[in-house]
Write an enzyme that holds these catalytic residues in place. Structure first.
Site, mmCIF file in Angstrom:
data_model
loop_
_atom_site.group_PDB
_atom_site.id
_atom_site.type_symbol
_atom_site.label_atom_id
_atom_site.label_comp_id
_atom_site.label_asym_id
_atom_site.label_seq_id
_atom_site.Cartn_x
_atom_site.Cartn_y
_atom_site.Cartn_z
ATOM 1 N N CYS A 60 0.862 -1.173 0.000
ATOM 2 C CA CYS A 60 0.000 0.000 0.000
ATOM 3 C C CYS A 60 0.901 1.226 0.000
ATOM 4 O O CYS A 60 2.112 1.114 0.114
ATOM 5 C CB CYS A 60 -0.826 0.047 1.275
ATOM 6 S SG CYS A 60 -1.736 -1.466 1.565
ATOM 7 N N ARG A 70 1.864 1.899 -5.934
ATOM 8 C CA ARG A 70 2.060 0.941 -4.843
ATOM 9 C C ARG A 70 0.806 0.123 -4.565
ATOM 10 O O ARG A 70 0.817 -0.787 -3.747
ATOM 11 C CB ARG A 70 2.456 1.675 -3.558
ATOM 12 C CG ARG A 70 3.732 2.460 -3.665
ATOM 13 C CD ARG A 70 4.042 3.099 -2.347
ATOM 14 N NE ARG A 70 4.303 2.112 -1.337
ATOM 15 C CZ ARG A 70 5.476 1.551 -1.112
ATOM 16 N NH1 ARG A 70 6.503 1.894 -1.847
ATOM 17 N NH2 ARG A 70 5.621 0.652 -0.169
ATOM 18 N N TRP A 108 -3.637 -2.049 -1.819
ATOM 19 C CA TRP A 108 -3.597 -3.231 -2.676
ATOM 20 C C TRP A 108 -3.902 -4.381 -1.736
ATOM 21 O O TRP A 108 -3.122 -4.685 -0.843
ATOM 22 C CB TRP A 108 -2.211 -3.380 -3.286
ATOM 23 C CG TRP A 108 -2.081 -4.435 -4.329
ATOM 24 C CD1 TRP A 108 -2.574 -4.410 -5.601
ATOM 25 C CD2 TRP A 108 -1.370 -5.672 -4.218
ATOM 26 N NE1 TRP A 108 -2.220 -5.551 -6.275
ATOM 27 C CE2 TRP A 108 -1.486 -6.341 -5.456
ATOM 28 C CE3 TRP A 108 -0.652 -6.290 -3.192
ATOM 29 C CZ2 TRP A 108 -0.915 -7.586 -5.702
ATOM 30 C CZ3 TRP A 108 -0.085 -7.520 -3.433
ATOM 31 C CH2 TRP A 108 -0.208 -8.158 -4.685
ATOM 32 N N ASN A 135 0.767 0.148 6.149
ATOM 33 C CA ASN A 135 1.322 -0.617 5.033
ATOM 34 C C ASN A 135 2.165 -1.731 5.631
ATOM 35 O O ASN A 135 3.051 -1.467 6.438
ATOM 36 C CB ASN A 135 2.189 0.302 4.156
ATOM 37 C CG ASN A 135 2.939 -0.465 3.086
ATOM 38 O OD1 ASN A 135 2.484 -1.505 2.632
ATOM 39 N ND2 ASN A 135 4.086 0.047 2.687
ATOM 40 N N GLY A 136 1.861 -2.980 5.278
ATOM 41 C CA GLY A 136 2.600 -4.115 5.833
ATOM 42 C C GLY A 136 1.628 -5.207 6.214
ATOM 43 O O GLY A 136 0.472 -5.204 5.790
ATOM 44 N N GLU A 147 12.008 -12.773 -20.199
ATOM 45 C CA GLU A 147 11.599 -11.410 -19.862
ATOM 46 C C GLU A 147 10.620 -10.857 -20.911
ATOM 47 O O GLU A 147 9.632 -10.194 -20.567
ATOM 48 C CB GLU A 147 12.850 -10.514 -19.748
ATOM 49 C CG GLU A 147 12.589 -9.049 -19.485
ATOM 50 C CD GLU A 147 11.856 -8.760 -18.189
ATOM 51 O OE1 GLU A 147 11.629 -9.670 -17.375
ATOM 52 O OE2 GLU A 147 11.461 -7.583 -18.000
ATOM 53 N N LYS A 151 6.893 -9.573 -20.006
ATOM 54 C CA LYS A 151 6.436 -8.208 -20.313
ATOM 55 C C LYS A 151 5.113 -8.247 -21.079
ATOM 56 O O LYS A 151 4.200 -7.480 -20.815
ATOM 57 C CB LYS A 151 7.480 -7.451 -21.153
ATOM 58 C CG LYS A 151 8.646 -6.916 -20.366
ATOM 59 C CD LYS A 151 8.281 -5.673 -19.613
ATOM 60 C CE LYS A 151 8.880 -5.511 -18.257
ATOM 61 N NZ LYS A 151 9.023 -6.525 -17.305
ATOM 62 N N GLU A 211 2.310 -9.340 -18.804
ATOM 63 C CA GLU A 211 2.061 -8.348 -17.762
ATOM 64 C C GLU A 211 1.251 -7.150 -18.263
ATOM 65 O O GLU A 211 0.298 -6.739 -17.606
ATOM 66 C CB GLU A 211 3.429 -7.886 -17.249
ATOM 67 C CG GLU A 211 3.426 -7.088 -15.993
ATOM 68 C CD GLU A 211 4.844 -6.736 -15.552
ATOM 69 O OE1 GLU A 211 5.786 -6.805 -16.366
ATOM 70 O OE2 GLU A 211 5.011 -6.358 -14.380
ATOM 71 N N HIS A 266 11.178 -30.284 -27.278
ATOM 72 C CA HIS A 266 10.888 -31.207 -26.172
ATOM 73 C C HIS A 266 9.469 -31.021 -25.643
ATOM 74 O O HIS A 266 9.187 -31.354 -24.490
ATOM 75 C CB HIS A 266 11.928 -31.039 -25.056
ATOM 76 C CG HIS A 266 13.318 -31.341 -25.518
ATOM 77 N ND1 HIS A 266 13.734 -32.619 -25.841
ATOM 78 C CD2 HIS A 266 14.377 -30.535 -25.792
ATOM 79 C CE1 HIS A 266 14.986 -32.589 -26.261
ATOM 80 N NE2 HIS A 266 15.397 -31.322 -26.240
ATOM 81 N N LYS A 291 3.423 -2.479 -8.113
ATOM 82 C CA LYS A 291 4.837 -2.233 -8.365
ATOM 83 C C LYS A 291 5.737 -2.958 -7.374
ATOM 84 O O LYS A 291 6.786 -3.465 -7.723
ATOM 85 C CB LYS A 291 5.093 -0.726 -8.303
ATOM 86 C CG LYS A 291 6.515 -0.325 -8.617
ATOM 87 C CD LYS A 291 6.801 -0.471 -10.083
ATOM 88 C CE LYS A 291 8.246 -0.214 -10.438
ATOM 89 N NZ LYS A 291 8.569 -0.790 -11.747
HETATM 90 C C1 AGP Z 1 8.347 -6.735 -13.525
HETATM 91 O O1 AGP Z 1 7.879 -6.104 -14.667
HETATM 92 C C2 AGP Z 1 7.365 -7.026 -12.507
HETATM 93 N N1 AGP Z 1 6.553 -5.926 -12.190
HETATM 94 C C3 AGP Z 1 7.794 -7.897 -11.350
HETATM 95 O O2 AGP Z 1 8.071 -9.154 -11.879
HETATM 96 C C4 AGP Z 1 9.006 -7.451 -10.489
HETATM 97 O O3 AGP Z 1 10.172 -7.533 -11.231
HETATM 98 C C5 AGP Z 1 9.073 -8.331 -9.230
HETATM 99 O O4 AGP Z 1 7.921 -8.144 -8.469
HETATM 100 C C6 AGP Z 1 10.297 -8.071 -8.395
HETATM 101 O O5 AGP Z 1 10.346 -6.769 -7.925
HETATM 102 P P1 AGP Z 1 11.657 -6.176 -7.275
HETATM 103 O O6 AGP Z 1 12.696 -6.110 -8.317
HETATM 104 O O7 AGP Z 1 11.240 -4.825 -6.764
HETATM 105 O O8 AGP Z 1 12.049 -7.105 -6.163
#
Ligand code: AGP
Length: 604
Positions: free
Chosen positions: A2, A27, A78, A102-103, A480, A484, A487, A503, A599
């Protein structure tokens, strides 16, 4: 996961709380709320909260005539405990005590049961609400004392801001969750992150674990875990508000993709010792200790995990070190043996799984290094040494510039390890470092291919499924690229090592599955391209300039500058980011805030 904010000063708190909250939406953004000291009746609160976006709640606040005085707290959520509903939104209130948190409060069920036995009625399903009731129970004119007692009963992590209109100050406290304070003119601010308050003040205090702060409109009283007062360590923030805003781009993600040459330059800056053929890094290790290493173990999540996989190829070749890379949530620390170097990679420095893996590794007594983008983040307090990536704030949920900056940091680390272990000669190291310095310019050339990549993205934007293949240094980038696209474009995508296709996954390849072939290093991927072409798939190849062989086998070729394989992985990373961005843009999706994602994942 959060964002929290707080304000005490001489202006109306509401508008400032909404403004700062909006800058923390990255966040978490499933619900929001504010509590302000009431104008109407002294010693009471105005609380406004609901599921949904901050901007919608702000409209309600304005409709109500902007109630409240010059002190308040706010929250963007969140969900972790309980669905994103009005009732579960923060602030949580008990009598005239309001808290934002937050936590995670790990023992909240136990605390809730005992409070219920005392007759307390709960309004929400959240773990956080227990804190409001505990503080109210203990409050007898000394808010800081009541918060200390309440937090003393809590197990878990928190960044909290607490408002009680009877108290002349606000209270903030943190343990394992980020919180910064800002000192303005006749005003004091608190927020989960610096960009939220940067347009109000540049004088920042980063709170440390166990600290509590009493916020008055003209001063901050900081206390350590024992309750003793501490001097304020004010930090002047030099980067501009613009750095945290879109700067003319339609999305933060596109802006951040374009900031990569700069991010790489900054990450290399002052660290490359060209004459010595070495690298200056604060690893918290002597050369003797580096020479005694026999293994590297890397823990990370998501995109940072892919950076870890990149390091696997890098460290074995540049430093002769075998590398295990594990998703932090699956980390088995018992395999750590003496002589292992544990590296945790996390752009935010706050990812709960990565922090936990790091804590577990410390129990084994191994040396630890963190690679992070956030100065003062929790990971930096845990690791023996830290390499900061200096990419600047990244707001888009999809990691882009922080990823390539992590790769840059790992390139530097590879040379440092190789050099200290005498695995690289000064000449070899010098040559590599010279090439690193050209990387920002090469990335710029990839960015200039944006229109070409955009056209491809738009052509295949309605594909039902995508495949990404790569070998060696390019395998992590295939993963990656697929991440992306999932995501931000919500297209099911798979990343594979080229050799793995036959395979099993080859069964899924048809004329409807575009395949992105990362082909800037090695010739072997050409046979994989032929395999999928034979099954009717279109192949988009990212290849080095003048590679006439690729042109013969792929359907479409985007030429990238020729460079050494490890560096070409960085170029391919930028290319797949652009591909994902323009695909999501064509589909008109909320690129910076993809559904279900946040994030910074501060829960296990
Ligand atoms: C990446 O595009 C993602 N949003 C996610 O996989 C991110 O890399 C992951 O949550 C790790 O975050 P960090 O690097 O802040 O630990």
């Amino acid at each position: 996961m959060c964002g929290i904010v707080a304000y005490i000063g001489s202006e109306k708190a509401g508008p400032i709380l909404f403004d700062t909250l909006k800058r923390l939406e990255y966040r978490g953004y499933d619900s929001a709320g504010v509590a302000v000291k009431s104008q109407e009746s002294k010693d009471s609160l105005e609380v406004l909260k609901s599921a949904g976006r901050i901007a919608d709640l702000e409209k309600v606040y304005l409709k109500l005539g902007s109630p409240g005085e010059t002190v308040g707290i706010g929250h963007t959520r969140w969900a972790t405990h309980g669905n994103p509903t009005d009732r579960n939104a923060h602030p949580h209130v008990s009598g005239d005590v309001a808290i934002v948190h937050n936590g995670i409060i790990e023992n909240y069920l136990e605390l809730r049961e005992s409070l219920e036995e005392m007759g307390v009625q709960f309004q929400s399903e959240t773990d956080s609400e227990v804190l409001a009731h505990l503080v109210r129970m203990y409050y007898q004119g000394d808010l800081a004392g009541a918060v200390t007692k309440a937090l003393g009963q809590v197990e878990g992590s928190y960044a909290v801001a607490i408002l009680c209109p009877r108290s002349p100050y606000l209270v903030c406290a943190r343990r394992d969750s980020p919180l910064v304070l800002g000192m303005g003119k006749d005003a004091v601010y608190a927020a989960s992150d610096v960009p939220a308050i940067l347009s109000y003040t540049r004088d920042i205090v980063r709170m440390k674990d166990g600290e509590m702060a009493l916020l008055y409109k003209d001063k901050i009283e900081l206390r350590d875990a024992s309750g003793a007062s501490k001097p304020l360590e004010l930090e002047k923030i030099e980067w501009g508000v613009d750095a945290a805003e879109k700067g003319g781009y339609p999305h933060f993600m596109l802006k951040e993709i374009h900031e990569q040459p700069r991010a790489l330059q900054e990450t290399f800056a002052g660290r490359i010792l060209e004459i010595e053929g070495d690298v200056r890094l604060d690893l918290g290790m002597t050369d003797f200790e580096i020479r005694s290493l026999n293994r590297v173990s890397i823990v990370a999540c998501g995109t940072s995990y892919h950076a870890g996989l990149f390091a696997k190829y890098l460290f074995s070749r540049a430093a002769g070190l075998p590398v295990d890379v594990e998703v932090a949530s699956e980390f088995q620390h018992i395999q750590l043996r003496p002589g292992t170097l544990l590296i945790s990679i996390t752009q935010s420095g706050e990812t709960a799984d990565t922090l936990l893996a790091l804590k577990k590794s410390k129990v084994c007594g191994v040396k630890t290094i963190a690679i992070t983008n956030v100065v003062g983040s929790t990971v930096t307090g845990l690791a023996d040494g830290t390499i900061f990536t200096r990419a600047g704030p990244e707001i888009g949920v999809a990691a882009t510039k922080t990823f390539t900056a992590q790769m840059a940091a790992l390139l530097l680390l590879a040379v440092r390890l190789g050099k200290a272990r005498n695995y690289l000669t000064p000449d070899q190291a010098r040559k590599m470092l010279m090439e690193f310095t050209r990387l920002p310019g090469l990335v710029q050339s990839v960015l200039e291919k944006r229109e070409e990549i955009k056209a491809i993205a738009e052509k295949y934007a309605y594909a039902e499924c995508y495949f990404f293949i790569g070998r060696d240094f390019l395998y992590p980038i295939a993963l990656e690229g697929a991440l992306k696209l999932k995501e931000i474009a919500y297209i099911p995508s798979e990343g594979y090592a080229g050799g793995e296709l036959k395979h099993g996954p080859l069964a899924l390849i048809t004329g409807k599955t575009p395949v992105v072939a990362l082909a800037t290093c090695g010739k072997k991927v050409q046979s994989n391209i032929k395999e999928v072409r034979a099954r009717g798939a279109d192949v988009i190849a990212f290849a080095s300039e003048d590679d006439s062989d690729i042109v013969k086998v792929a359907s479409t070729v985007v030429e990238l500058p020729k460079t050494r394989p490890a560096l070409s992985a960085v170029l391919c990373a930028v290319a797949v980011q652009l591909l994902a961005y323009y695909t999501a843009n064509k589909l008109n999706l909320p690129i910076d805030k993809p559904r279900n994602l946040a994030k910074c994942v501060t829960v296990e």
